[in-house]
Design a protein around this motif. Structure first.
Motif, PDB file in Angstrom:
ATOM      1  N   SER A  90      -2.624   1.242  -4.783  1.00  0.00           N
ATOM      2  CA  SER A  90      -1.664   1.860  -5.333  1.00  0.00           C
ATOM      3  C   SER A  90      -0.557   2.458  -4.958  1.00  0.00           C
ATOM      4  CB  SER A  90      -2.763   3.692  -5.818  1.00  0.00           C
ATOM      5  OG  SER A  90      -2.294   4.309  -4.420  1.00  0.00           O
ATOM      6  N   ARG A  91      -1.009   2.335  -3.112  1.00  0.00           N
ATOM      7  CA  ARG A  91       0.780   2.340  -2.637  1.00  0.00           C
ATOM      8  C   ARG A  91       1.464   1.072  -2.960  1.00  0.00           C
ATOM      9  NH1 ARG A  91      -1.664   6.384   0.657  1.00  0.00           N
ATOM     10  NH2 ARG A  91      -2.267   5.338   1.851  1.00  0.00           N
ATOM     11  N   ALA A  92       0.732   0.546  -2.550  1.00  0.00           N
ATOM     12  CA  ALA A  92       0.671  -1.058  -2.864  1.00  0.00           C
ATOM     13  C   ALA A  92       1.975  -1.727  -4.117  1.00  0.00           C
ATOM     14  CB  ALA A  92       0.010  -1.876  -1.668  1.00  0.00           C
ATOM     15  N   PHE A  93       1.303  -1.180  -4.807  1.00  0.00           N
ATOM     16  CA  PHE A  93       1.347  -1.522  -6.061  1.00  0.00           C
ATOM     17  C   PHE A  93       2.592  -0.590  -6.924  1.00  0.00           C
ATOM     18  CE2 PHE A  93      -3.635  -3.421  -6.809  1.00  0.00           C
ATOM     19  CZ  PHE A  93      -2.387  -4.659  -6.961  1.00  0.00           C
ATOM     20  N   ASN A  94       2.802   0.166  -6.014  1.00  0.00           N
ATOM     21  CA  ASN A  94       3.832   1.397  -6.311  1.00  0.00           C
ATOM     22  C   ASN A  94       5.396   0.583  -5.971  1.00  0.00           C
ATOM     23  OD1 ASN A  94       4.817   3.228  -8.011  1.00  0.00           O
ATOM     24  ND2 ASN A  94       5.132   4.176  -5.803  1.00  0.00           N
ATOM     25  N   SER A  95       6.168   0.360  -6.745  1.00  0.00           N
ATOM     26  CA  SER A  95       7.649  -0.240  -7.071  1.00  0.00           C
ATOM     27  C   SER A  95       8.582   0.696  -6.082  1.00  0.00           C
ATOM     28  CB  SER A  95       8.308  -0.829  -8.175  1.00  0.00           C
ATOM     29  OG  SER A  95       9.760  -1.189  -7.705  1.00  0.00           O
ATOM     30  N   SER A  96       8.782   0.524  -4.802  1.00  0.00           N
ATOM     31  CA  SER A  96       9.139   1.658  -3.902  1.00  0.00           C
ATOM     32  C   SER A  96      11.225   2.089  -4.676  1.00  0.00           C
ATOM     33  CB  SER A  96       9.495   0.390  -2.682  1.00  0.00           C
ATOM     34  OG  SER A  96      10.341  -0.550  -2.609  1.00  0.00           O
ATOM     35  N   SER A  97      11.524   0.070  -5.105  1.00  0.00           N
ATOM     36  CA  SER A  97      12.765   0.999  -5.694  1.00  0.00           C
ATOM     37  C   SER A  97      13.145   1.748  -7.167  1.00  0.00           C
ATOM     38  CB  SER A  97      13.127  -0.651  -6.221  1.00  0.00           C
ATOM     39  OG  SER A  97      12.704  -1.310  -7.437  1.00  0.00           O
ATOM     40  N   GLY A 102       7.671  10.354  -1.558  1.00  0.00           N
ATOM     41  CA  GLY A 102       7.306  11.277  -1.661  1.00  0.00           C
ATOM     42  C   GLY A 102       6.416  11.864  -3.569  1.00  0.00           C
ATOM     43  N   ASP A 103       6.683  10.599  -3.841  1.00  0.00           N
ATOM     44  CA  ASP A 103       6.262  10.916  -5.504  1.00  0.00           C
ATOM     45  C   ASP A 103       5.377  10.107  -5.383  1.00  0.00           C
ATOM     46  OD1 ASP A 103       8.964  12.028  -6.074  1.00  0.00           O
ATOM     47  OD2 ASP A 103       8.720  10.168  -6.785  1.00  0.00           O
ATOM     48  N   PRO A 104       4.705  10.407  -6.305  1.00  0.00           N
ATOM     49  CA  PRO A 104       3.515  10.147  -6.401  1.00  0.00           C
ATOM     50  C   PRO A 104       3.423   7.756  -7.478  1.00  0.00           C
ATOM     51  CG  PRO A 104       3.319  11.319  -8.166  1.00  0.00           C
ATOM     52  CD  PRO A 104       4.901  11.460  -7.171  1.00  0.00           C
ATOM     53  N   PRO A 105       1.874   7.219  -7.353  1.00  0.00           N
ATOM     54  CA  PRO A 105       2.229   6.384  -7.968  1.00  0.00           C
ATOM     55  C   PRO A 105       2.348   6.150  -8.648  1.00  0.00           C
ATOM     56  CG  PRO A 105       0.781   6.486  -6.271  1.00  0.00           C
ATOM     57  CD  PRO A 105       1.163   7.308  -6.577  1.00  0.00           C
ATOM     58  N   SER A 106       3.295   5.743  -9.587  1.00  0.00           N
ATOM     59  CA  SER A 106       3.254   4.946 -10.967  1.00  0.00           C
ATOM     60  C   SER A 106       1.377   5.071 -11.863  1.00  0.00           C
ATOM     61  CB  SER A 106       4.279   3.618 -11.212  1.00  0.00           C
ATOM     62  OG  SER A 106       3.668   2.779 -10.938  1.00  0.00           O
ATOM     63  N   TYR A 107       1.555   5.081 -12.795  1.00  0.00           N
ATOM     64  CA  TYR A 107       0.671   5.160 -13.633  1.00  0.00           C
ATOM     65  C   TYR A 107       0.677   3.334 -13.702  1.00  0.00           C
ATOM     66  CZ  TYR A 107       0.773   9.928 -15.138  1.00  0.00           C
ATOM     67  OH  TYR A 107       0.793  11.521 -15.396  1.00  0.00           O
ATOM     68  N   LYS A 108       1.407   2.726 -14.217  1.00  0.00           N
ATOM     69  CA  LYS A 108       0.966   1.366 -13.605  1.00  0.00           C
ATOM     70  C   LYS A 108       0.415   0.375 -12.740  1.00  0.00           C
ATOM     71  CE  LYS A 108       3.336  -3.261 -14.415  1.00  0.00           C
ATOM     72  NZ  LYS A 108       4.687  -4.008 -14.451  1.00  0.00           N
ATOM     73  N   ALA A 109       1.271   1.227 -11.313  1.00  0.00           N
ATOM     74  CA  ALA A 109       0.268   1.339  -9.452  1.00  0.00           C
ATOM     75  C   ALA A 109      -1.182   1.396  -9.843  1.00  0.00           C
ATOM     76  CB  ALA A 109       1.233   1.879  -8.885  1.00  0.00           C
ATOM     77  N   VAL A 110      -1.579   3.112 -10.983  1.00  0.00           N
ATOM     78  CA  VAL A 110      -2.643   3.384 -10.148  1.00  0.00           C
ATOM     79  C   VAL A 110      -3.590   2.518 -11.068  1.00  0.00           C
ATOM     80  CG1 VAL A 110      -3.982   5.317 -11.745  1.00  0.00           C
ATOM     81  CG2 VAL A 110      -2.016   6.206 -10.099  1.00  0.00           C
ATOM     82  N   ALA A 111      -3.039   2.587 -12.288  1.00  0.00           N
ATOM     83  CA  ALA A 111      -4.343   0.758 -12.730  1.00  0.00           C
ATOM     84  C   ALA A 111      -4.554  -0.325 -12.248  1.00  0.00           C
ATOM     85  CB  ALA A 111      -3.316   0.886 -14.460  1.00  0.00           C
ATOM     86  N   PHE A 112      -3.587  -0.962 -11.568  1.00  0.00           N
ATOM     87  CA  PHE A 112      -3.936  -2.250 -11.341  1.00  0.00           C
ATOM     88  C   PHE A 112      -4.517  -1.601 -10.138  1.00  0.00           C
ATOM     89  CE2 PHE A 112       0.165  -4.328 -13.232  1.00  0.00           C
ATOM     90  CZ  PHE A 112      -1.057  -5.080 -14.029  1.00  0.00           C
TER      91      PHE A 112
END
Length: 329
Positions: A90-97, A102-112
């Motif tokens: 979830s951290r890897a798929f989350n777009s850092s940009s 400190g923000d939680p991963p996006s829902y898209k990152a969570v799904a992937f």
């Protein structure tokens, strides 16, 4: 001897242990319903209530827990690995940009991340479920349509290691991983829905909790339960086919040559309703089990973080008598 203190002092160590406790809570709370689900899927006829009565009469309450040793013995590593892999992906798929520190991963990152987690954990889960299903189905009590009560075979009531050795001896390594493909097809998308639903529901019930971790234990239970229900409804037909493929042995009356053949024969012989047989039991089990998993995971994780002194994020261990879990500092 310094390994375990150092391991538990790390984020990975705590997430691993918390995942293990979550898995144990899930197995114990939902195993009787899981036994009913498997028997409903494999049998030609019989309601959950009829199967339940048959088990109690023939085997007693212990019959509902037959085969639990296999998943319980492996669940600490399996469930811990699931939550750890999910956290990493979830951290890897989350777009850092697009997110702040400190923000939680996006829902898209969570799904992937859920899809990737489901695919990887199938390598562990498939052999465990194969042994579990064989143990659950070996009892004569699941033959609901038969009124004759024949004596148990010599192979009845064997433990998981005995069953695993027997499978390896007669079917080889390929036999141990029978049903791996359909397990991946079931678990990869189902886990994407699973984690996405949990994150959405907890935020819906308690806005802002993904950042503050302030949700109540009740929110954990309900959000986790709904996540389990959503994922099971989505993947249930594949689970029915998986049970039938993994449940067949050399002495089975029904033989399936792969997923498509199993689907074709099952529908031709019993209609499309067979793909949803036992869904009610599965949904009830999913709500109980996954509510317990997420609640145990979250509570254990926060208790472990509250005892850590060298991690940047600190949690207060929740007081279960209170309606709300404490803030993350």
């Amino acid at each position: 001897m310094d390994f375990w203190p150092e391991f538990l002092a790390s984020s990975w160590g705590r997430e691993f242990v918390a995942g293990g406790f979550g898995g144990i809570a899930g197995v114990i709370s939902g195993y009787p319903l899981d036994t009913l689900r498997v028997m409903q899927q494999q049998s030609i006829s019989g309601s959950a209530l009829k199967i339940f009565r048959n088990i109690i009469v023939n085997d007693g309450p212990a019959g509902l827990f037959r085969g639990m040793t296999a998943p319980l013995a492996s669940v600490t590593f399996q469930n811990a690995a699931v939550f750890q892999i999910y956290a990493v992906l979830s951290r890897a798929f989350n777009s850092s940009s697009q997110s702040k520190i400190g923000d939680p991963p996006s829902y898209k990152a969570v799904a992937f991340a859920g899809v990737g987690t489901g695919a990887l954990q199938s390598l562990i889960l498939s052999p465990v479920e194969l042994v579990k299903i064989r143990l659950q189905l070996q009892s004569s009590s699941h033959a609901i349509s038969s009124s004759s009560s024949s004596s148990s075979s010599s192979s009845s009531h064997r433990g998981p290691l005995s069953v695993a050795k027997s499978i390896y001896k007669t079917e080889g390594l390929r036999g141990i991983y029978k049903g791996l493909t359909i397990t991946i097809l079931r678990d990869a998308p189902a886990h994407g829905i699973y984690f996405w639903t949990y994150e959405c529901m907890r935020e819906q019930f308690h806005p802002g909790c993904r950042k503050t971790s302030q949700e109540s234990v009740g929110t954990m239970l309900v959000a986790g339960g709904l996540a389990g229900v959503a994922s099971w409804v989505f993947c249930y037909p594949l689970d029915v086919l998986k049970t039938r493929i993994q449940g067949q042995t050399k002495s089975s009356s029904r033989k399936y040559n792969g997923i498509v053949d199993c689907l074709s024969k099952s529908v031709r012989e019993e209609g499309y309703r067979v793909l949803w047989r036992g869904l009610g039991t599965a949904v009830a089990r999913a709500f109980v089990v996954n509510g317990a998993i997420f609640a145990a995971y979250e509570i254990t994780l926060r208790c472990l973080f509250s005892n850590g002194s060298n991690h940047t994020q600190q949690y207060d261990c929740p007081n279960l008598s209170q309606s709300q879990s404490p803030k993350k500092k």
